[in-house]
Design an enzyme around this catalytic site. Structure first.
Site: not given
Length: 162
Positions: A36-37
């Site tokens: 989730k970057c």
């Protein structure tokens, strides 16, 4: 041998223990990853590097880490599924680890000692920091999160040719 990466082992996300001695004679690209970057799309580029250079002796090794902005909250099986479904990742993914602090995985302590970051910093600054290890098991270079996988091709080709 004690000053090479071959003294370490790590656990794949399926629970299998891998000894880095298994990678002797190969070039390693080791990356701390997160699902989730903002850099998560780099999985695509890492997979392309793996597909292109694995036959010549490159191994890409992914180490999920949740130490940066809680961007890897999933369990190991969820991380594997996410990477497979979204990026067709088939390079090895290991169990989630810590890369900084007292509980940092021993292999990451070694990598950080072998290639310091900006201004000599030993800590990993963010997700998708990359380390390149030569065929002799020595760390040769550290790349920032912002370095795209295709920007490392010349360095990878050089190490594969040695």
């Amino acid at each position: 041998m004690s000053d090479t990466i071959y003294q370490f082992d790590a656990i794949l996300n399926n629970g299998e223990n891998i000894n880095f001695k298994d990678y002797q004679g190969k070039v390693l690209l080791i990356v701390n990853t997160a699902s989730k970057c903002g850099f998560t799309p780099q999985y695509d580029g890492l997979q392309k590097l793996y597909k292109q250079f694995e036959p010549q002796g490159l191994e890409v090794l992914g180490f999920p880490c949740d130490q940066f902005g809680h961007q890897e909250p999933g369990e190991d099986n969820e991380i594997q599924e996410f990477c497979s479904l979204n990026f067709n990742v088939n390079f090895p993914l290991f169990k989630k680890i810590e890369v900084n602090g007292a509980n940092a995985a021993p292999v990451y302590k070694y990598l950080k000692e072998g290639a310091a970051g900006v201004m000599g910093s030993k800590s990993v600054k963010w997700n998708f920091t990359k380390f390149l290890v030569n065929k002799q098991g020595k760390v040769t270079k550290r790349y920032a999160s912002t370095t795209k996988p295709d920007e490392m091709i010349k360095d990878i080709e050089k190490l594969l040719a040695e």
